[in-house]
Design a protein around this motif. Structure first.
Motif, PDB file in Angstrom:
ATOM      1  N   GLU A  42       0.837  -1.199   0.000  1.00 26.44           N
ATOM      2  CA  GLU A  42       0.000   0.000   0.000  1.00 26.44           C
ATOM      3  C   GLU A  42       0.875   1.254   0.000  1.00 26.44           C
ATOM      4  N   TYR A  43       0.558   2.168  -0.946  1.00 29.80           N
ATOM      5  CA  TYR A  43       1.236   3.466  -1.037  1.00 29.80           C
ATOM      6  C   TYR A  43       0.220   4.497  -0.582  1.00 29.80           C
ATOM      7  N   ARG A  44       0.491   5.155   0.537  1.00 28.96           N
ATOM      8  CA  ARG A  44      -0.541   5.954   1.188  1.00 28.96           C
ATOM      9  C   ARG A  44      -0.055   7.371   1.505  1.00 28.96           C
ATOM     10  N   ALA A  45      -0.864   8.349   1.136  1.00 30.08           N
ATOM     11  CA  ALA A  45      -0.555   9.745   1.465  1.00 30.08           C
ATOM     12  C   ALA A  45      -1.465  10.189   2.603  1.00 30.08           C
ATOM     13  N   THR A  46      -1.005  11.155   3.388  1.00 28.46           N
ATOM     14  CA  THR A  46      -1.848  11.702   4.459  1.00 28.46           C
ATOM     15  C   THR A  46      -2.061  13.194   4.185  1.00 28.46           C
ATOM     16  N   VAL A  47      -3.326  13.592   4.185  1.00 28.56           N
ATOM     17  CA  VAL A  47      -3.669  14.981   3.845  1.00 28.56           C
ATOM     18  C   VAL A  47      -4.626  15.531   4.895  1.00 28.56           C
ATOM     19  N   ARG A  48      -4.296  16.717   5.397  1.00 32.00           N
ATOM     20  CA  ARG A  48      -5.168  17.375   6.379  1.00 32.00           C
ATOM     21  C   ARG A  48      -6.098  18.327   5.622  1.00 32.00           C
ATOM     22  N   VAL A  49      -7.388  18.332   6.000  1.00 31.71           N
ATOM     23  CA  VAL A  49      -8.364  19.174   5.283  1.00 31.71           C
ATOM     24  C   VAL A  49      -9.001  20.159   6.261  1.00 31.71           C
ATOM     25  N   GLU A  50      -8.996  21.429   5.847  1.00 32.22           N
ATOM     26  CA  GLU A  50      -9.616  22.482   6.673  1.00 32.22           C
ATOM     27  C   GLU A  50     -10.657  23.216   5.852  1.00 32.22           C
ATOM     28  N   ASP A  51     -11.607  23.824   6.556  1.00 29.23           N
ATOM     29  CA  ASP A  51     -12.623  24.575   5.820  1.00 29.23           C
ATOM     30  C   ASP A  51     -12.132  26.002   5.540  1.00 29.23           C
ATOM     31  N   HIS A  52     -13.054  26.819   5.015  1.00 30.38           N
ATOM     32  CA  HIS A  52     -12.724  28.183   4.598  1.00 30.38           C
ATOM     33  C   HIS A  52     -12.122  29.015   5.744  1.00 30.38           C
ATOM     34  N   ASP A  53     -12.612  28.711   6.967  1.00 31.15           N
ATOM     35  CA  ASP A  53     -12.157  29.496   8.117  1.00 31.15           C
ATOM     36  C   ASP A  53     -10.982  28.857   8.859  1.00 31.15           C
ATOM     37  N   GLY A  54     -10.458  27.782   8.318  1.00 28.12           N
ATOM     38  CA  GLY A  54      -9.297  27.149   8.931  1.00 28.12           C
ATOM     39  C   GLY A  54      -9.625  26.081   9.964  1.00 28.12           C
ATOM     40  N   ALA A  55     -10.895  25.768  10.138  1.00 32.37           N
ATOM     41  CA  ALA A  55     -11.265  24.713  11.098  1.00 32.37           C
ATOM     42  C   ALA A  55     -10.990  23.340  10.487  1.00 32.37           C
ATOM     43  N   LEU A  56     -10.465  22.431  11.320  1.00 30.35           N
ATOM     44  CA  LEU A  56     -10.124  21.094  10.829  1.00 30.35           C
ATOM     45  C   LEU A  56     -11.390  20.309  10.477  1.00 30.35           C
ATOM     46  N   LEU A  57     -11.430  19.767   9.247  1.00 26.21           N
ATOM     47  CA  LEU A  57     -12.568  18.921   8.837  1.00 26.21           C
ATOM     48  C   LEU A  57     -12.227  17.444   8.972  1.00 26.21           C
ATOM     49  N   GLY A  58     -10.962  17.115   8.798  1.00 23.35           N
ATOM     50  CA  GLY A  58     -10.565  15.718   8.929  1.00 23.35           C
ATOM     51  C   GLY A  58      -9.204  15.473   8.301  1.00 23.35           C
ATOM     52  N   VAL A  59      -8.703  14.255   8.505  1.00 20.94           N
ATOM     53  CA  VAL A  59      -7.425  13.857   7.904  1.00 20.94           C
ATOM     54  C   VAL A  59      -7.704  12.682   6.971  1.00 20.94           C
ATOM     55  N   LEU A  60      -7.323  12.847   5.714  1.00 21.62           N
ATOM     56  CA  LEU A  60      -7.631  11.830   4.704  1.00 21.62           C
ATOM     57  C   LEU A  60      -6.388  11.030   4.344  1.00 21.62           C
ATOM     58  N   GLU A  61      -6.611   9.756   4.015  1.00 19.15           N
ATOM     59  CA  GLU A  61      -5.480   8.893   3.669  1.00 19.15           C
ATOM     60  C   GLU A  61      -5.755   8.145   2.369  1.00 19.15           C
ATOM     61  N   PRO A  62      -5.736   8.845   1.236  1.00 18.87           N
ATOM     62  CA  PRO A  62      -5.929   8.143  -0.042  1.00 18.87           C
ATOM     63  C   PRO A  62      -4.713   7.261  -0.318  1.00 18.87           C
ATOM     64  N   ALA A  63      -4.965   6.145  -1.022  1.00 15.95           N
ATOM     65  CA  ALA A  63      -3.863   5.196  -1.224  1.00 15.95           C
ATOM     66  C   ALA A  63      -3.986   4.486  -2.563  1.00 15.95           C
ATOM     67  N   LYS A  64      -2.925   3.806  -2.905  1.00 11.05           N
ATOM     68  CA  LYS A  64      -2.941   2.874  -4.042  1.00 11.05           C
ATOM     69  C   LYS A  64      -2.434   1.538  -3.529  1.00 11.05           C
ATOM     70  N   ARG A  65      -3.035   0.472  -4.036  1.00 11.93           N
ATOM     71  CA  ARG A  65      -2.572  -0.853  -3.626  1.00 11.93           C
ATOM     72  C   ARG A  65      -2.094  -1.615  -4.850  1.00 11.93           C
ATOM     73  N   VAL A  66      -0.970  -2.271  -4.693  1.00 14.01           N
ATOM     74  CA  VAL A  66      -0.486  -3.130  -5.769  1.00 14.01           C
ATOM     75  C   VAL A  66      -0.489  -4.558  -5.234  1.00 14.01           C
TER      76      VAL A  66
END
Lengths: 706, 208
Positions: free
Chosen positions: A601-625
């Motif tokens: 699994e090749y996995r990136a971690t991305v933090r997502v915030e809204d327009h005002d800078g409030a944390l919405l969540g942390v996403l971990e999209p990945a690719k699997r071979v």
């Protein structure tokens, strides 16, 4: 004898018993079909009884074959080719079991199994009530079984073994299918397809026996609803699977395989409405028979589409000309035999009544039927167009989802309007004055909703093309208007119905409402389904404001922004100042490579915030071979809320030694998408209310009486 | 000792032999077969044991049903007759028409109360359908139908409708009267559907 034929007696004991079981099942199916037909035609009761027992025996054989197949999967019997091709030792037990229907041969056998179970239940429930036609029912169902078994026996034997040394381990199930949605999506869709056989069988039996009153309809209502229920479930789960697993960013792409399930859904939905006209008014007898025949034919056609290779799709089973020919022959047989019988019985299918007025419920139902059938014909034609164009001039002309959307959007909106309008009509006729009294509140509600949306959410005023690029309308506002109209219409129906029942039974509002739902469960359960459809349209409307952006990040510049189109200030804000947009802020944090069981699994971690800078969540999209598959899979990650999904895909990455230099993401902001799933839940609830067994209702009535 | 396909339990025959019910044989066979399946697997229920046991049960059930299918054919000619194969008779059609008409009357009543149909339309349609229903009931009477006469049914329908009006005014008191009415009607199976059509507006789906 083809290599895949059951006549090549295999070495494995399970395979040998399985193959013999299929042969015996074929004989039993043929026997039951023949005895049912002859017994009914010659009025030989014992022969018909024998055919009924044949149906039960066939169920036993189908169950035996299925149990043996799954046993082979869970015990890793790789001497059986099908097991070796669709599973491996490392797969979790649930995926091993569901591998049973994961490829062509198993899916056909699963079809036989489900139809055998449905046939046994339908015959058991109706053998006495319809003893004058049950032989024909058996003959029809078992003829379908003979067809599928002939395919299994001739060249698609799931128990076929290797002629050489079997492999030590299997190839494993396609990684795309190793998800919980695929555990329930295919069986749901197959179950919906298979359930269409029972109404068809009763329709043919009514035609063959000459018993063309409404009784056959009473026996198929539940089966038609079961068909509708499972087709809906199969379609929506397929959409969810595509959304989460394929990384399309959406749930519906008008793929031929999706369309194969949708087309019979249209005709079965039409039948569920037109059957009420026959029950209420004694009309449309021929039409109802045409619809059950068409629906069954379309389920076989859908199977043909996905299994013959005649259409190109990401999830078709591959090309098989021999199988295509067998299907074409069977479809031709069904068409000629069914419509031949219908034409023969036409003189006995006169309507008892005529349409009294255009302002009547039956007329809106008729309109609904025309639109639904129009949808079915349109989707069928456009889906087959690439194949037809190739046959005519050698060029395969593909048609994209945009073309479907341009035509299906107005048809869908018309259906939505009818879903709200039909309940407001009386059967037979109504005066304009009464009509206005019924329509006033829903129209007023729709106007208020649309005015507010247009005022406070300017993006809803966006113009989108329908029919052609040059024809642009505020489709989104129309959509919300019809949703509001339908919800208000159904709400009003419940309110007034409850009041009427309260007057009649002198009970409380809650008791009256429950009583209304239970005693008139088909009508009011159907209204709940309409509510579900309306809510789903809220989600469909969200497509007009979706955002899709491709972003590349490097370690030195890890942040990026994505626009939120739903909350932009005006429809033409794209041209306006940067400050008018709302944004979501994304911050790339890290990249990991992890070796897991059977895949990397090749996995990136991305933090997502809204327009005002409030944390919405942390996403971990990945690719699997996967070790056993050349094709890498996309593992989407998303943040869901009632308002939108923030959906991210890891599309590419560039490695420099052990580090990652560059990462590409595709981000979708899908406004209102979750209303599709919520609406679907309501639709399922409504269908379940319609399917409430009469026994339960009677029992609750007795309890309340006591 | 003989085997029978009937649903009767095992019992001594007149000649002293025992008739064995095939389903009893099937149950015993299933149990005999399940024993080694579980024993070999140390009485642990895993997926392989479950599916093998299912296969065994399916095999035995298949045998049972094939036996019954064969028995039915073997019994052909022993007075099987063609009972149950009559096509729709005129009486069947009349009964169906009666049901449809009464259902239509009830639906009109409901539509009127919901405000979808004007009083004039509802009255004229109800009159029309009631006239047709009377004709059908009379035709059924002439054909030797054992139901009440048309006049009696109409009288009872009117009474039922009055009962509904009273229920509207008097609430729970009238509800009891309605129940008593329904209890009376339950004792007359052929005619209960007729009166229920007008007394219980919400029940039409169950009558078909």
């Amino acid at each position: 004898v083809p290599e895949g034929s059951v006549l090549n007696i295999p070495h494995s004991p399970i395979a040998a018993v399985g193959s013999i079981t299929l042969l015996v099942a074929f004989v039993v199916a043929a026997y039951s079909a023949a005895t049912g037909l002859i017994g009914n035609a010659q009025h030989r009761r014992k022969l018909v009884t024998s055919s009924v027992h044949g149906v039960y025996a066939f169920f036993g054989l189908a169950l035996l074959a299925s149990a043996l197949m799954i046993y082979a999967f869970v015990t890793h019997d790789y001497t059986i080719k099908y097991v070796a091709h669709t599973s491996d030792t490392s797969m979790p037990i649930w995926y091993k079991i569901t591998s049973y229907w994961g490829a062509l041969e198993g899916s056909l056998m699963f079809w036989v199994m489900v139809l055998a179970a449905f046939a046994a239940v339908a015959v058991k429930a109706n053998a006495e009530r319809h003893r004058d036609m049950i032989g024909y029912v058996v003959a029809t169902v078992m003829t379908a079984q003979v067809f599928f078994l002939a395919i299994l026996i001739y060249n698609k034997n799931p128990f076929a073994t290797f002629l050489t040394e079997p492999p030590v381990d299997g190839k494993g199930l396609n990684p795309l299918l190793q998800t919980y949605w695929m555990v329930i999506h295919p069986p749901s869709l197959y179950t919906g397809f298979v359930a269409a056989t029972i109404p068809f069988a009763f329709g043919i039996a009514a035609l063959a026996s000459g018993r063309l009153d409404d009784r056959w309809l009473a026996s198929v209502r539940s089966w038609a609803l079961i068909c509708f229920f499972f087709l809906s479930l199969g379609l929506i789960l397929g959409g969810r699977w595509a959304y989460e697993e394929l990384g399309w960013g959406g749930y519906w792409a008008w793929d031929p395989v999706e369309n194969a399930g949708l087309i019979p859904w249209f005709t079965m939905t039409a039948f569920l409405h037109s059957v009420m006209i026959q029950e209420q008014r004694g009309m449309m007898k021929v039409w109802n028979l045409v619809l059950v025949i068409l629906t069954f034919w379309l389920t076989i056609f859908g199977t043909f589409m996905t299994r013959s290779g005649v259409v190109q799709s990401v999830h078709a089973f591959g090309e098989d000309n021999e199988l295509a020919l067998i299907f074409i022959l069977f479809m031709t047989f069904i068409f000629i035999a069914s419509f031949g019988l219908l034409i023969y019985r036409l003189p006995k299918l006169r309507s008892s009544n005529v349409f009294e007025s255009f302002i009547s419920r039956e007329f809106t139902f008729l309109l609904n039927n025309w639109v639904l059938l129009g949808c079915a014909v349109f989707v069928l034609f456009v889906t087959m167009f690439p194949t037809l164009s190739e046959a005519v001039n050698g060029q395969r002309i593909t048609i994209g989802p945009e073309f479907f959307n341009k035509w299906m959007t107005p048809l869908g909106l018309l259906l939505l309007f009818l879903a709200g309008a039909a309940p407001l009509m009386a059967w037979r006729r109504t005066t304009l004055e009464r009509l206005w009294a019924q329509f006033a509140f829903p129209i007023a509600f729709a106007v208020v909703v649309v005015a507010n949306l247009a005022l406070w959410l300017p993006r809803t005023r966006v113009f989108t093309p329908i029919f052609a690029d040059s024809v642009r309308l505020p489709v989104s506002l129309f959509n919300f208007a019809f949703v509001a109209f339908t919800l208000a219409s159904i709400g009003q129906e419940f309110y007034r119905g409850t009041r009427v029942r309260m007057r009649q039974t002198s009970g409380s509002a809650l008791t009256a409402l429950v009583g209304l739902l239970v005693t008139r469960r088909r009508k009011y359960g159907g209204y709940v389904v309409h509510v579900g459809i309306a809510v789903m349209f809220i989600g469909f409307a969200g497509q007009a404001y979706e955002t899709m952006e491709d972003k590349t990040v490097v370690v030195s510049e890890p942040a990026f922004k994505v626009r939120d189109h739903l909350w932009t200030e005006s429809p033409d804000a794209v041209e306006k100042a940067h400050s008018e947009f709302r944004f979501f802020n994304f911050l790339y944090q890290k990249f990991e490579i992890e070796q897991l069981d059977g895949y990397t699994e090749y996995r990136a971690t991305v933090r997502v915030e809204d327009h005002d800078g409030a944390l919405l969540g942390v996403l971990e999209p990945a690719k699997r071979v996967y070790e056993k598959s050349e094709q890498p899979t996309t593992e989407v990650d998303l943040i869901s809320s009632w308002e939108k999904d923030i959906y991210i895909i890891l599309t590419e990455f560039e490695q420099e030694g052990n580090d990652v230099a560059r990462v590409n993401f595709r981000v979708y902001i899908n406004p209102l998408i979750n209303w599709v799933w919520i609406g679907f839940g309501i639709l399922m609830l409504g269908t379940a209310i319609c399917l409430l067994p009469k026994r339960w209702v009677d029992r609750s009535r007795q309890t309340s009486a006591a | 000792m003989t085997m029978t396909s009937s649903a009767q339990p095992s019992r001594p025959t007149e000649g002293g032999g025992i008739v064995i019910k095939p389903s009893a044989v099937a149950i015993v066979t299933v149990l005999i077969g399940l024993f080694p399946i579980f024993d070999i697997n140390d009485w642990r229920l895993g997926a392989p044991v479950f599916f093998l046991a299912t296969a065994w049960v399916a095999l035995v059930l298949t045998g049972l049903w094939l036996w019954r299918a064969g028995s039915s054919v073997a019994a052909e000619g022993a007075g099987s007759g063609d009972v149950g194969f009559e096509l729709t008779t005129h009486r069947d059609e009349l009964l169906q028409e009666k049901r449809a008409l009464l259902k239509a009357i009830k639906e009109i009543e409901f539509d009127r109360e919901m405000g979808k149909m004007s009083e004039e339309d509802a009255d004229s349609l109800t009159r029309l359908y009631r006239r047709q229903a009377i004709d059908v009931i009379k035709a059924l009477d002439e054909g030797g139908d054992e139901t009440e006469s048309a006049d009696a049914i109409i009288e009872r329908e009117l009474r039922a409708r009055l009962e509904v009006d009273r229920a509207t005014k008097k609430g729970k008191k009238a509800k009891k009267a309605d129940k008593a009415e329904k209890a009376d009607e339950a004792a007359k199976p052929e005619t209960s559907a007729t009166s229920a059509d007008t007394t219980e507006v919400g029940d039409e789906e169950d009558e078909v």
